[in-house]
Motif scaffolding. Sequence first.
Motif, short mmCIF file in Angstrom:
data_model
loop_
_atom_site.label_atom_id
_atom_site.label_comp_id
_atom_site.label_asym_id
_atom_site.label_seq_id
_atom_site.Cartn_x
_atom_site.Cartn_y
_atom_site.Cartn_z
N THR A 114 0.85 -1.19 0.00
CA THR A 114 0.00 0.00 0.00
C THR A 114 0.88 1.24 0.00
N LEU A 115 0.42 2.26 -0.70
CA LEU A 115 1.13 3.54 -0.77
C LEU A 115 0.12 4.66 -0.62
N LEU A 116 0.38 5.56 0.33
CA LEU A 116 -0.41 6.77 0.50
C LEU A 116 0.44 7.96 0.10
N THR A 117 -0.08 8.81 -0.80
CA THR A 117 0.57 10.07 -1.13
C THR A 117 -0.40 11.20 -0.87
N THR A 118 0.04 12.23 -0.15
CA THR A 118 -0.82 13.36 0.17
C THR A 118 -0.09 14.66 -0.11
N MET A 119 -0.84 15.68 -0.48
CA MET A 119 -0.27 17.01 -0.65
C MET A 119 -0.24 17.70 0.71
N SER A 120 0.95 18.10 1.14
CA SER A 120 1.09 18.80 2.42
C SER A 120 0.87 20.29 2.25
N GLU A 121 1.47 20.88 1.22
CA GLU A 121 1.33 22.30 0.98
C GLU A 121 1.70 22.63 -0.46
N LEU A 122 1.16 23.73 -0.95
CA LEU A 122 1.57 24.28 -2.23
C LEU A 122 2.87 25.06 -2.02
N LYS A 123 3.89 24.77 -2.83
CA LYS A 123 5.22 25.35 -2.60
C LYS A 123 5.18 26.88 -2.58
N ASP A 124 4.44 27.47 -3.50
CA ASP A 124 4.42 28.93 -3.60
C ASP A 124 3.41 29.59 -2.68
N PHE A 125 2.59 28.79 -1.99
CA PHE A 125 1.53 29.36 -1.15
C PHE A 125 1.41 28.60 0.17
N PRO A 126 2.48 28.58 0.96
CA PRO A 126 2.42 27.86 2.24
C PRO A 126 1.55 28.62 3.24
N GLU A 127 1.04 27.89 4.21
CA GLU A 127 0.30 28.55 5.29
C GLU A 127 1.25 29.39 6.13
N PRO A 128 0.76 30.52 6.67
CA PRO A 128 1.62 31.40 7.48
C PRO A 128 1.76 30.89 8.90
N LYS A 129 2.46 29.79 9.07
CA LYS A 129 2.61 29.20 10.40
C LYS A 129 4.07 28.91 10.68
#
Length: 599
Positions: A114-129
């Motif tokens: 099994t393989l799970l791939t998820t998007m953590s963040e958009l490179k050019d638009f990260p959350e301000p955290k």
Amino acid sequence: MMTTSTPTQQVNQWLTDFDAALRKQDLPRVMALFQDDCYWRDLIAFTWNIRTVEGKDEIQSMLDATLDETRPENWQMEGEASESEGVVEAWMTFETAVANGKGLLRLKDGKCWTLLTTMSELKDFPEPKGHKRPKGAEHGATRNRRSWLERKQEEERSLGYEHQPYCVIIGGGQGGIGLGARLKQLGVPTLIVERNARAGDSWRNRYKSLCLHDPVWYDHLPYMPFPETWPVFSPKDKIGDWLEMYTKVMELNYWSSTQCQSAYFDEIAGEWVVRVVRHGEEVVLRPQQLILATGMSGMPNVPEIPGAESFKGQLHHSSRHPGGEEYGGKRCIVLGANNSAHDIAGDLWENGADVTMVQRSSTHIVKSDSLMEEVLGPLYSEEAVEAGVTTSKADLTFASIPYKVLPDFQRPAFDVIRERDAEFYQRLEDAGFLLDFGADDSGLFLKYLRRGSGYYIDVGASELIANGDIKLASGVTIERINEHSVTLTDGTELPADLIVLATGFGSMNGWAAKLISQEVADKVGKCWGLGSNTAKDPGPWEGELRNMWKPTQQEALWFHGGNLHQSRHYSHYLALQLKARMEGIPTPVYGLQEVHHLS
């Protein structure tokens, strides 16, 4: 790969080979790294969809269609790999052309199972955290400086009037609020439309005894977990207050006391036209994206029972039940035997009513303590927190199990529960209660995912049924309602002053039919369910929940809902999809769900 290598060495070698083959788009070499029985679940990183591909042929087809756009690289193991019962498991990170990703890999005999791939963040638009968090204060001397409050008030005054939101969320319960918070952090102008007077009223307005049946570790909202002193099971009014506070401190644009009248998609303008009434005034909103966050359920299922119009007592659906205080000494019939039916029946009994539950078909019952200890505990508990299992890691671990094999993961735990609580189950059956453990004995979560109903997490009402305090009529339904009684299908007549129809809800697309059109509701089709070909979840196999948190057959229309855990986790991927579209990032959708059922 050598079978004598350590789990960490196996994973590192697999990721190295996988990375190299993907970079060269050498699909035969990629597929040689997978078991014949294999699953790849992708949460928008490759497919811009929530999609599970099963088997080598489906995986190869997905990669063939997505690699040119995705350009994945830099696959790295995170931490150390582990091994249990011949399965090697490891966390990993990766990059695509536009995003950073995280995943979970399971190997059998050196090859991917099994393989799970998820998007953590958009490179050019990260959350301000973290290191990117806003400074807040503006140091220095500035003429005509506007304070944080003034800027906030100006945004609240103008959004929806002078400036149009990019997104409108219909429904301001926990789902709409959590998604609104995600979109706020991503800089997506969003309005949440809620018909109730205050955030949290959808909880406050329910019957007095209602508490969450899921534990606190399972129920955190995005960005702001509950305090460490928060009770394990939250009373409804406490949750309502938390949601109202959250809405304020997360600075959400929340239009309470606002009723959505209608919506339609303007194909020429590429935007929605949403008519709402706010404080008695009609306002026309023109968002580019419309999200229905009206809850996991659709419109209440109210069966048409002959004679209902002649009933001299009170008759209402469970969603309108005020609580049991006014029914002391009354003869009460509860039609249904799932969560709400049990909660309402128990509440009526506590208030001195004479209660009969009418159970039409079998129900899965699991004691709350058993569910906590045997099923949720490894991921969502104080022990899990102490073992270093963060909420994010728990969510991703649960998400990493493909729905096709989830029954095999769940069944052993529920087998333990069946044995652990055997005496309890025997007493229920002796009382005439119809029990099941799901179509394939896989327990509560599969029933929830397949049909969203058919179960009760026991917090006390089952004991009342087992000892006869709550009377039971099972394997029957109400054939006719009389002036002061009901007649059951076996001919039994029961006196009644109150009838509560705990008969569930329709598909979420019922809200689309009401607010948009039946044509659009039919276009997107049924929401929820996996296509398992079990009761209330007809085939064919879908592999994912229908229409939830992902593109639908109606352009720019999205559905968001589920329990607090699902709303928290999947709001992340829905928010990223919406942000990408707002910023003009290409989002080619692979495997857009076909429609097999209308409702």
